[in-house]
Design a protein around this motif. Structure first.
Motif, PDB file in Angstrom:
ATOM      1  N   ARG A  93      25.798   2.751   1.144  1.00 33.21           N
ATOM      2  CA  ARG A  93      25.149   3.926   1.144  1.00 33.21           C
ATOM      3  C   ARG A  93      25.821   5.180   0.879  1.00 33.21           C
ATOM      4  O   ARG A  93      25.445   6.068   0.282  1.00 33.21           O
ATOM      5  N   VAL A  96      25.479   5.479  -3.088  1.00 39.59           N
ATOM      6  CA  VAL A  96      24.252   6.042  -3.197  1.00 39.59           C
ATOM      7  C   VAL A  96      24.131   7.502  -2.943  1.00 39.59           C
ATOM      8  O   VAL A  96      23.671   8.475  -3.800  1.00 39.59           O
ATOM      9  N   ASP A  99      25.782   9.530  -5.667  1.00 37.59           N
ATOM     10  CA  ASP A  99      25.370   9.324  -7.134  1.00 37.59           C
ATOM     11  C   ASP A  99      24.943  10.867  -7.534  1.00 37.59           C
ATOM     12  O   ASP A  99      24.244  11.523  -6.582  1.00 37.59           O
ATOM     13  N   PRO A 103      19.083  11.141  -7.324  1.00 41.39           N
ATOM     14  CA  PRO A 103      18.060  10.057  -7.276  1.00 41.39           C
ATOM     15  C   PRO A 103      16.747  10.713  -6.863  1.00 41.39           C
ATOM     16  O   PRO A 103      16.717  11.675  -5.690  1.00 41.39           O
ATOM     17  N   LYS A 106      15.084   6.137  -3.322  1.00 43.89           N
ATOM     18  CA  LYS A 106      16.101   5.237  -2.920  1.00 43.89           C
ATOM     19  C   LYS A 106      15.546   3.900  -2.139  1.00 43.89           C
ATOM     20  O   LYS A 106      14.502   4.252  -1.493  1.00 43.89           O
ATOM     21  N   THR A 122      21.132  -2.357  -3.911  1.00 44.44           N
ATOM     22  CA  THR A 122      19.999  -1.400  -3.831  1.00 44.44           C
ATOM     23  C   THR A 122      19.671  -0.606  -5.005  1.00 44.44           C
ATOM     24  O   THR A 122      20.383  -1.138  -6.053  1.00 44.44           O
ATOM     25  N   ILE A 124      18.231   2.772  -6.964  1.00 47.59           N
ATOM     26  CA  ILE A 124      17.828   4.016  -7.181  1.00 47.59           C
ATOM     27  C   ILE A 124      16.895   4.453  -8.312  1.00 47.59           C
ATOM     28  O   ILE A 124      16.952   3.625  -9.268  1.00 47.59           O
ATOM     29  N   THR A 152      26.440  -3.076 -11.825  1.00 51.10           N
ATOM     30  CA  THR A 152      25.210  -2.138 -12.194  1.00 51.10           C
ATOM     31  C   THR A 152      24.535  -2.799 -13.218  1.00 51.10           C
ATOM     32  O   THR A 152      24.702  -3.230 -14.053  1.00 51.10           O
TER      33      THR A 152
END
Length: 191
Positions: A93, A96, A99, A103, A106, A122, A124, A152
């Motif tokens: 979390r 993200v 980031d 994004p 999400k 997850t 994005i 990734t």
């Protein structure tokens, strides 16, 4: 591998003949990627371009600059500790949240459990600033058997139908900390 200051990483590639009774298996059309003698292992499309870097490994659907998808992985060997209790979901979390691509969407956090590994990932959606085009980034953190990995995967939104199976294959085949003594056989033995 040898590297000097401000020099490109040099890798030593060695091709070995597999033993007739080898244990390496992957789905048709895929190949097996193994780093650190088995610290990290997963399957990737057999025709993707491989590009090692200083601290990571990249697979691209085409040779740059014509690539449309980039799968990148790295791993760390962990010191002894209470890793089974390490909070992976809050860590993802935070990744993200931090980031810098701003994004615009999400996804939910998916949790996978393997014999000795916990894996969270997850997705994005963001706007690529150079191409001004919507892209997805999938982020995976895995932890198990004294290994932590980061994987990734970035691809264009309009290619999701073609790229989602690639990610599914990686997630279905990921193994952490299963060390291979003899790469010609593919059999794992404790060291």
């Amino acid at each position: 591998m040898s590297k000097g200051k401000n020099k490109k990483v040099q890798w030593l590639k060695e091709t070995l003949e597999l033993k007739p009774d080898h244990n390496w298996k992957s789905a048709p059309g895929n190949r097996i990627f193994v780093a650190g003698r088995g610290a990290l292992r997963f399957d990737v499309p057999g025709d993707w371009y491989f590009e090692p870097d200083d601290k990571s490994f990249r697979f691209l659907d085409k040779k740059p600059p014509n690539d449309d998808a980039r799968l990148e992985s790295s791993f760390n060997l962990l010191p002894p500790g209470n890793w089974p209790e390490f909070p992976l979901v809050p860590l993802l979390r935070q990744v993200v949240k931090d980031d810098e691509r701003n994004p615009i969407e999400k996804g939910e956090i998916i949790q996978l459990k393997r014999q000795t590994a916990r894996i969270v990932w997850t997705q994005i959606k963001f706007i690529d600033p150079i191409e001004n085009r919507e892209a997805y980034s999938r982020i995976c953190i895995g932890l198990g058997s004294g290994v932590q990995c980061l994987i990734t995967f970035e691809f264009w939104v309009d290619q999701a139908e073609r790229m989602t199976p690639v990610w599914d294959t990686v997630m279905d085949s990921i193994v952490l900390g299963l060390y291979i003594r003899d790469p010609r056989s593919g059999f794992a033995f404790p060291d």
